[in-house]
Design an enzyme around this catalytic site. Structure first.
Site, mmCIF file in Angstrom:
data_model
loop_
_atom_site.group_PDB
_atom_site.id
_atom_site.type_symbol
_atom_site.label_atom_id
_atom_site.label_comp_id
_atom_site.label_asym_id
_atom_site.label_seq_id
_atom_site.Cartn_x
_atom_site.Cartn_y
_atom_site.Cartn_z
ATOM 1 N N GLY A 1 55.205 5.168 28.513
ATOM 2 C CA GLY A 1 54.689 5.375 30.348
ATOM 3 C C GLY A 1 55.126 7.568 30.576
ATOM 4 N N HIS B 1 45.288 10.897 22.166
ATOM 5 C CA HIS B 1 45.552 10.846 21.212
ATOM 6 C C HIS B 1 46.459 12.185 20.570
ATOM 7 C CE1 HIS B 1 45.627 8.300 16.701
ATOM 8 N NE2 HIS B 1 44.907 9.928 16.956
HETATM 9 C C1 GAR Z 1 51.549 9.554 23.179
HETATM 10 O O1 GAR Z 1 51.871 10.561 22.172
HETATM 11 C C2 GAR Z 1 50.203 9.194 23.218
HETATM 12 O O2 GAR Z 1 49.412 10.589 22.404
HETATM 13 C C3 GAR Z 1 50.144 8.663 22.425
HETATM 14 O O3 GAR Z 1 50.992 7.510 22.175
HETATM 15 C C4 GAR Z 1 52.189 7.529 22.878
HETATM 16 C C5 GAR Z 1 52.359 7.575 23.829
HETATM 17 O O4 GAR Z 1 53.782 7.982 24.480
HETATM 18 N N1 GAR Z 1 48.579 7.574 21.937
HETATM 19 C C6 GAR Z 1 48.487 6.836 21.483
HETATM 20 O O5 GAR Z 1 48.973 6.521 20.251
HETATM 21 C C7 GAR Z 1 47.544 6.312 21.069
HETATM 22 N N2 GAR Z 1 46.372 6.308 19.733
HETATM 23 P P1 GAR Z 1 53.848 8.358 26.661
HETATM 24 O O6 GAR Z 1 54.034 5.932 26.645
HETATM 25 O O7 GAR Z 1 55.288 8.563 26.963
HETATM 26 O O8 GAR Z 1 52.763 8.197 27.068
#
Ligand code: GAR
Length: 208
Positions: free
Chosen positions: A12, A109
């Site tokens: 998150g 993304h």
């Molecule tokens: C982030 O890098 C986001 O772009 C990616 O997951 C990570 C979450 O990090 N999202 C995807 O891959 C969606 N397809 P976070 O939980 O620390 O924000």
């Protein structure tokens, strides 16, 4: 005041960046709830510590995507969101859910869409020999990782980079472009015209 609900699956960090900027920059908005599809998603603790309501809708408890979507909608609806923000939310939402929230559902993304939709974006970019990678904030449409692009960031691929190094370099930019995009949304600074997103002030929609 616009009401934002943020959906997460894990760490998150993007959610945290949005919560912090919302307060620091006094957006005309409030993060009303953070909802996870996984018990123990690390980001829930941060949200609760910041006085934000949290909930878990565990996808494993539902037999079908439709049943999960329905339970998720039931958890979200009481917060009456103007905007739903997918921040590292790793479940695919069904067409019905997406259509119901069309125009007020944002996702980030970790690739320069339309390149590399789906999983393992950094691994695939390295394997393809990309010299530039990045992240994309976009409105969600039924097609996975498609939809009108609000903002993108680009970073170089440097000699010796591995998946982890690349993910970290891109993530740092996500923490800039996602809050920016959400701020524009809550300030009514975005319009979608013919499938393209225009920022009404003519602001630059890319971080280089
Ligand atoms: C982030 O890098 C986001 O772009 C990616 O997951 C990570 C979450 O990090 N999202 C995807 O891959 C969606 N397809 P976070 O939980 O620390 O924000």
């Amino acid at each position: 005041m616009k009401r934002i609900v943020i959906l997460i699956s894990g760490r998150g960090s993007n959610m945290q960046a949005i919560v912090q900027r919302c307060v620091q920059q006094r957006w005309p908005a409030v993060v009303a709830a953070v909802i996870a599809n996984r018990q123990g998603a690390e980001g829930l603790e941060f949200a609760a510590a910041h006085g934000i309501q949290t909930a878990v809708v565990d996808h494993r408890a539902y037999v079908s995507r439709a049943a999960f979507d329905e339970a998720l909608a039931a958890a979200i609806d009481p917060f009456a969101p103007d905007l739903i923000v997918l921040a590292g939310f790793m479940r695919i939402l069904g067409d019905g859910f997406v259509q119901r929230h069309a125009g007020r559902l944002l996702n980030i993304h970790p690739s320069l869409l339309p390149a590399f939709p789906g999983l393992h974006t950094h691994r695939r970019a390295l394997a393809a020999g990309c010299k530039v990678v990045g992240a994309t904030v976009h409105f969600v449409t039924p097609e996975l990782d498609h939809g009108p692009i609000v903002m993108q960031s680009a970073v170089p691929v440097l000699p010796g980079d591995d998946e982890e190094a690349l993910a970290a370099r891109v993530l740092a930019t996500e923490h800039v472009i996602y809050p920016q995009a959400v701020r524009w949304f809550v300030e009514d600074r975005l319009v979608i015209e013919n499938g393209l997103v225009r920022q009404l002030d003519g602001a630059v929609q890319v971080l280089l």
